[in-house]
Design an enzyme around this catalytic site. Sequence first.
Site, PDB file in Angstrom:
ATOM      1  N   SER A  96       0.816  -1.239  -0.015  1.00 34.97           N
ATOM      2  CA  SER A  96       0.053  -0.055  -0.020  1.00 34.97           C
ATOM      3  C   SER A  96       0.878   1.119   0.062  1.00 34.97           C
ATOM      4  CB  SER A  96      -0.905   0.062   1.072  1.00 34.97           C
ATOM      5  OG  SER A  96      -1.505   1.342   1.431  1.00 34.97           O
TER       6      SER A  96
ATOM      7  N   HIS B 251      -1.615  -1.380  -4.119  1.00 34.92           N
ATOM      8  CA  HIS B 251      -2.663  -0.928  -3.449  1.00 34.92           C
ATOM      9  C   HIS B 251      -2.715   0.299  -3.628  1.00 34.92           C
ATOM     10  CE1 HIS B 251      -6.027  -1.597  -0.860  1.00 34.92           C
ATOM     11  NE2 HIS B 251      -5.669  -0.998  -0.121  1.00 34.92           N
TER      12      HIS B 251
ATOM     13  N   ASP C  97      -4.642   3.665  -2.022  1.00 32.16           N
ATOM     14  CA  ASP C  97      -5.756   4.231  -1.019  1.00 32.16           C
ATOM     15  C   ASP C  97      -6.110   5.806  -1.436  1.00 32.16           C
ATOM     16  OD1 ASP C  97      -5.965   1.893   0.716  1.00 32.16           O
ATOM     17  OD2 ASP C  97      -3.799   2.307   1.457  1.00 32.16           O
TER      18      ASP C  97
ATOM     19  N   MET D 121      -8.795   8.434  -0.541  1.00 31.25           N
ATOM     20  CA  MET D 121      -9.486   9.160   0.593  1.00 31.25           C
ATOM     21  C   MET D 121      -9.827  10.414   0.356  1.00 31.25           C
ATOM     22  SD  MET D 121      -7.232   7.678   3.817  1.00 31.25           S
ATOM     23  CE  MET D 121      -6.432   6.012   3.631  1.00 31.25           C
TER      24      MET D 121
ATOM     25  N   HIS E 125      -8.580   1.392  -4.000  1.00 31.50           N
ATOM     26  CA  HIS E 125      -9.469   1.310  -2.773  1.00 31.50           C
ATOM     27  C   HIS E 125     -10.092   2.714  -2.725  1.00 31.50           C
ATOM     28  CE1 HIS E 125      -9.668   0.330   1.628  1.00 31.50           C
ATOM     29  NE2 HIS E 125     -10.803   0.651   1.212  1.00 31.50           N
TER      30      HIS E 125
ATOM     31  N   MET F  15     -12.199   4.852  -0.639  1.00 27.52           N
ATOM     32  CA  MET F  15     -12.699   5.440   0.551  1.00 27.52           C
ATOM     33  C   MET F  15     -13.191   6.797   0.388  1.00 27.52           C
ATOM     34  SD  MET F  15      -9.602   3.858   2.706  1.00 27.52           S
ATOM     35  CE  MET F  15      -8.603   3.691   1.496  1.00 27.52           C
TER      36      MET F  15
ATOM     37  N   MET G 146     -11.527  -5.058   5.813  1.00 19.17           N
ATOM     38  CA  MET G 146     -10.928  -4.024   6.465  1.00 19.17           C
ATOM     39  C   MET G 146     -10.404  -4.837   7.837  1.00 19.17           C
ATOM     40  SD  MET G 146     -10.187  -1.598   4.610  1.00 19.17           S
ATOM     41  CE  MET G 146      -9.132  -0.742   5.847  1.00 19.17           C
TER      42      MET G 146
ATOM     43  N   GLY H 253      -8.527   4.984   6.883  1.00 20.08           N
ATOM     44  CA  GLY H 253      -8.380   6.430   7.006  1.00 20.08           C
ATOM     45  C   GLY H 253      -6.781   6.629   7.500  1.00 20.08           C
TER      46      GLY H 253
ATOM     47  N   ASP I 222      -6.576  -5.790   4.554  1.00 23.33           N
ATOM     48  CA  ASP I 222      -6.159  -4.599   4.711  1.00 23.33           C
ATOM     49  C   ASP I 222      -6.095  -3.974   5.867  1.00 23.33           C
ATOM     50  OD1 ASP I 222      -5.017  -2.061   3.997  1.00 23.33           O
ATOM     51  OD2 ASP I 222      -6.833  -1.578   2.562  1.00 23.33           O
ATOM     52  N   GLY I 223      -5.164  -3.595   6.616  1.00 25.94           N
ATOM     53  CA  GLY I 223      -4.775  -2.974   7.816  1.00 25.94           C
ATOM     54  C   GLY I 223      -4.150  -3.935   9.027  1.00 25.94           C
TER      55      GLY I 223
END
Length: 227
Positions: A10, A35, A37, A39, A68, A70, A139, A144, A177-178
């Site tokens: 990521s 990946h 992210d 946001m 991804h 968000m 998740m 975030g 993820d996470g």
Amino acid sequence: MAMRIELAPSILSADFARLAADAQAAIEGGGTLLHVDVMDGHFVPNITIGPPVVACLRRATKVPLDCHLMIENPDQYIPAFAEAGADWISVHQEACIHLDRTLHLISAHGCKPGVVINPATPVHTLDHVLDIAHHVLVMSVNPGLGGQKFICGSLEKMKALVRIRESRGLAFRIEVDGGVALDTVADVVHAGAELLVAGNAVFGNGNIRENASKLLQAARSAALTRA
Ligand code: DX5
Ligand code: ZN
């Protein structure tokens, strides 16, 4: 069925001023997806990157870009991400009023559709879209931020997805993820995750290439001991 373990570094935890070099190091360490992210400061409190960065990454690397989203109103932005070169696009169940339509929209733009659930969202909310999802992203932190602690309750959800996939004869892949790191990777692989997103564990400290390679090796060893 043999698991096809893949590492999806990521880039959220990369140095954005050296994004291409950091991404390349993670790929050399064994990453087979990147990946990304996205946001918007509304669906999640943080703001990160948009289609222009995806377009730059597209020129810098050949691996599939796993975007991804968000964000609120993902339908509005799916065409721009597809145009920028996204290969996979996942949207949050919690952000989509018309989830079935949104997944079809992703496919119509030539991308692999994925659906994401937050730690508080049950797997059964996906019952009616699992047949059209290319991947389901569980998740294991609240989205975030990078570098958060892994939430163990997510393991049960991955196991439930494996059971449902088997009983319904479906083919979606399971992504996590996470908080995926050397101390949690065996648990997620044993629970059935095969697409492993990792930000901090790859880009956080030390040598990116080595971090990726050690994590992938640990995941592959765990896959051999999966019940
Ligand atoms: C969190 C993002 C993740 C994040 C994971 O909202 O969706 O992809 O980069 O970071 P780590 O691996 O550091 O928990
Ligand atoms: Zn993510």
